[in-house]
Design a protein around this motif. Structure first.
Motif, short mmCIF file in Angstrom:
data_model
loop_
_atom_site.label_atom_id
_atom_site.label_comp_id
_atom_site.label_asym_id
_atom_site.label_seq_id
_atom_site.Cartn_x
_atom_site.Cartn_y
_atom_site.Cartn_z
N LYS A 80 19.16 -25.76 105.42
CA LYS A 80 18.97 -24.89 104.30
C LYS A 80 20.30 -24.73 103.80
O LYS A 80 20.44 -24.62 102.54
CB LYS A 80 18.18 -23.66 104.79
CG LYS A 80 16.81 -23.75 105.07
CD LYS A 80 16.17 -22.53 105.56
CE LYS A 80 14.92 -22.59 106.43
NZ LYS A 80 14.26 -21.33 106.67
N GLN A 81 21.19 -24.19 104.75
CA GLN A 81 22.57 -23.94 104.23
C GLN A 81 23.17 -25.06 103.43
O GLN A 81 24.03 -24.99 102.45
CB GLN A 81 23.43 -23.50 105.22
CG GLN A 81 24.65 -22.71 105.05
CD GLN A 81 24.59 -21.54 103.92
OE1 GLN A 81 23.70 -20.54 104.40
NE2 GLN A 81 25.11 -21.57 102.88
N LYS A 82 23.21 -26.35 103.99
CA LYS A 82 23.50 -27.46 103.53
C LYS A 82 23.27 -27.60 102.07
O LYS A 82 23.95 -28.02 101.33
CB LYS A 82 23.52 -28.70 104.48
CG LYS A 82 24.05 -29.85 103.86
CD LYS A 82 23.51 -31.25 104.76
CE LYS A 82 24.11 -32.42 104.19
NZ LYS A 82 23.67 -33.86 105.12
N LEU A 83 21.79 -27.50 101.94
CA LEU A 83 21.25 -27.87 100.61
C LEU A 83 21.92 -26.73 99.56
O LEU A 83 22.18 -26.99 98.57
CB LEU A 83 19.75 -27.52 100.58
CG LEU A 83 18.94 -28.81 101.31
CD1 LEU A 83 17.62 -28.34 101.69
CD2 LEU A 83 18.99 -29.74 100.23
N LYS A 84 22.15 -25.53 100.18
CA LYS A 84 22.39 -24.28 99.18
C LYS A 84 24.08 -24.83 98.79
O LYS A 84 24.34 -24.55 97.69
CB LYS A 84 22.31 -22.94 99.96
CG LYS A 84 21.21 -22.52 99.89
CD LYS A 84 20.93 -21.18 100.84
CE LYS A 84 19.38 -20.59 100.91
NZ LYS A 84 19.22 -19.68 101.58
N ASP A 85 24.99 -25.23 99.91
CA ASP A 85 26.24 -25.63 99.65
C ASP A 85 26.41 -26.58 98.69
O ASP A 85 27.31 -26.70 97.77
CB ASP A 85 26.88 -25.74 101.12
CG ASP A 85 26.99 -24.73 101.90
OD1 ASP A 85 26.96 -23.45 101.40
OD2 ASP A 85 27.28 -24.61 103.27
N MET A 86 25.51 -27.61 98.64
CA MET A 86 25.43 -28.63 97.79
C MET A 86 25.24 -28.28 96.32
O MET A 86 25.54 -28.91 95.39
CB MET A 86 24.30 -29.63 98.25
CG MET A 86 24.50 -30.55 99.41
SD MET A 86 23.33 -31.37 100.17
CE MET A 86 22.44 -31.88 98.86
N GLY A 87 24.59 -27.04 96.11
CA GLY A 87 24.23 -26.60 94.77
C GLY A 87 22.95 -26.50 94.50
O GLY A 87 22.23 -25.95 93.55
N ALA A 88 21.97 -26.79 95.43
CA ALA A 88 20.51 -26.71 95.20
C ALA A 88 19.96 -25.32 95.25
O ALA A 88 20.62 -24.59 95.99
CB ALA A 88 19.73 -27.62 96.27
N GLU A 89 19.17 -24.98 94.45
CA GLU A 89 18.30 -23.64 94.61
C GLU A 89 17.05 -23.93 95.49
O GLU A 89 16.17 -24.37 95.23
CB GLU A 89 17.83 -23.24 93.35
CG GLU A 89 18.97 -23.11 92.21
CD GLU A 89 19.96 -22.05 92.49
OE1 GLU A 89 19.25 -20.97 93.00
OE2 GLU A 89 20.91 -21.92 91.90
N LEU A 90 17.02 -23.28 96.60
CA LEU A 90 16.15 -23.14 97.72
C LEU A 90 15.63 -21.79 97.97
O LEU A 90 16.28 -20.92 98.73
CB LEU A 90 16.83 -23.87 99.04
CG LEU A 90 16.10 -24.07 100.39
CD1 LEU A 90 15.29 -25.20 99.90
CD2 LEU A 90 16.83 -24.36 101.42
#
Length: 474
Positions: A186-196
């Protein structure tokens, strides 16, 4: 003295539950089950009723503020203009089904769509990967189950690349269904810029009333030009052997055309609920793209935020309006009384009713509960086929001309509690493709014989009845 106080508390709690069951219950059979459960299991029974039995459509006091928020969004956004558009359909049967859905949800039939039926998880994910890689504006994903594994790792890699290209990525997941999704991912996706964002999260103050209402939809929309929906979750169960069940089988749809916008409307509503961000004001997310296809599609969105049990009424309309045949492919067949009687009436009226169900599933209680309905159905002339592999598909089609593929099971949970989404296709071509697959699977399955089925053991019958008794919880 202690026993007297405990007994008094139990009487008070049971009286509260009994009042709510009697005055706000939907079906007598289900109400009776709840009465017995709350009476025979002190404290525990009432607690379970509070979690799983509250009828939010009827008891306004218990309506979550999130549900009110959804209803207000439905009323304010995507209001239909003009009539229901049923005149583009060929016959009265199709028009009646279409009008029912429109009256409940304001969702119109959309013409000029193309559909590709994806017959298993491998086909579905190959198509999804390809669509994600071609994204030019945005990627919106919504799944009941998102699990770490080979499939999601590949999706994350694609999303990382698209985010670097400036493509917007938004992901919704159900808190309960996706509990295996770890914090690191989850954190990886957010750090990438995805809205999760999680759907129906467990919050203090609303946990007891939100636990039972899950978002069961499976949606992917890319640029509002291509959409996917059906029964497939993001899980490696579709490509690797599951212990005891093998590789899961499922049915998914790839859609291009105006109907994609209808799927996207459901996503935007849920995104607003989860984030307070109203993306429906931006034409970038609502622009409709035509396609030179020949399939008429109507999207059916249902849940506690609608006044009626929309998908149950959809299935009932299919069964009641069928003239020649009814074919059902579903993993969890625990019908309501009205659905059960409709199937029996159809079969007794001479309509060919065929149910293709898994012999075993990921839930023993659900399997035993399903078996408990077989004898009465077989007596009425319903044909029941059990397949050895586990099929997670949710498909129903009638008279070789109208088909529905989606996320909805034949059980109380999907009908009354979950947020679901189906795609109705008014198309002989699409239905024929589903029928070909259905017949192929049916011919390999075991057809149940009534006399043989009656000889099952006393233990089997007892487990079936116990599971049926607890069916309100399934």
């Amino acid at each position: 003295m202690v026993y007297y106080i405990l007994g008094l508390i139990h009487v008070i709690l049971f009286s509260w539950a009994f009042y709510n069951i009697i005055y706000f219950g939907v079906r007598p059979s289900k109400s009776l089950s709840w009465v017995l459960i709350t009476l025979l299991f002190p404290f525990l029974g009432v607690s379970v009723f509070a979690l799983f039995g509250i009828n939010r459509r009827k008891i306004k006091f218990f309506e979550l503020k999130e549900t009110k928020k959804r209803k207000e969004y439905i009323q304010q956004s995507f209001k239909s203009k003009g009539d229901s558009n049923t005149d583009i359909l060929k016959n009265k049967k199709q028009q009646k089904i279409s009008q029912l859905i429109y009256s409940n949800t304001n969702s119109k039939v959309q013409d000029k769509n193309s559909v590709i039926v994806l017959k298993n998880g491998k086909e579905a994910f190959e198509a999804i990967y390809k669509a994600l890689e071609a994204a030019e504006v945005f990627i919106h994903l919504q799944y009941y189950i998102i699990e770490n594994g080979e499939i999601f790792s590949k999706i994350v890699k694609i999303l990382e690349k698209k985010l670097q290209e400036g493509i917007e990525v938004r992901i919704l997941y159900d808190t309960l269904g996706s509990y295996h999704l770890n914090k690191e991912t989850k954190q990886k996706l957010k750090d990438m810029g995805a809205e999760l964002y999680p759907e129906t999260p467990f919050k203090f103050g609303s946990f007891i009333f939100s636990l039972n209402y899950r978002n069961h939809r499976k949606i992917a929309v890319i640029d509002n030009k291509i959409g996917f929906t059906g029964g497939v979750n993001i899980s490696d169960e579709y490509i690797t052997e599951d212990v005891g069940l093998g590789i899961w089988q499922d049915t998914h749809l790839q859609i291009t055309g105006f109907a994609v916008n209808c799927i996207h409307q459901s996503f935007l509503k849920d995104y607003y609920y989860a984030t307070n961000q109203n993306l429906s004001d931006d034409e970038k997310y609502t622009k409709m793209y035509g396609h030179n296809g020949d399939t008429k599609i109507q999207i059916v969105s249902s849940g506690p935020d609608y006044e009626e049990a929309v998908v149950m009424q959809q299935y009932l309309s299919f069964i009641n309006l069928a003239e020649k045949s009814i074919c059902v492919l579903n993993p969890y067949f625990i019908p309501t009384f009205s659905i059960l009687e409709a199937f029996k009436i159809a079969a007794l009226s001479g309509i060919n009713v065929s149910l293709l169900l898994p012999a075993k599933s990921d839930s023993k209680v659900a399997t035993y509960g399903m078996y408990s309905y077989f004898e009465s159905l077989l007596k009425a002339g319903v044909h029941i086929y059990l397949r050895d592999d586990f099929s997670h598909s949710k498909v129903i089609f009638i008279d070789d001309e109208i088909a529905s593929v989606g996320s909805t099971n034949f059980d109380c949970r999907s009908f009354e509690h979950n947020y679901e989404l189906n795609a109705i296709m008014y198309s002989k071509k699409a239905t024929a493709e589903l029928k070909e697959e259905f017949d192929e699977r049916k011919n390999k399955a075991h057809k149940i014989d009534l006399e043989t089925f009656r000889k099952r053991s006393f233990k089997q019958k007892t487990l079936e009845r116990l599971s049926r008794f607890f069916s309100p919880l399934l």
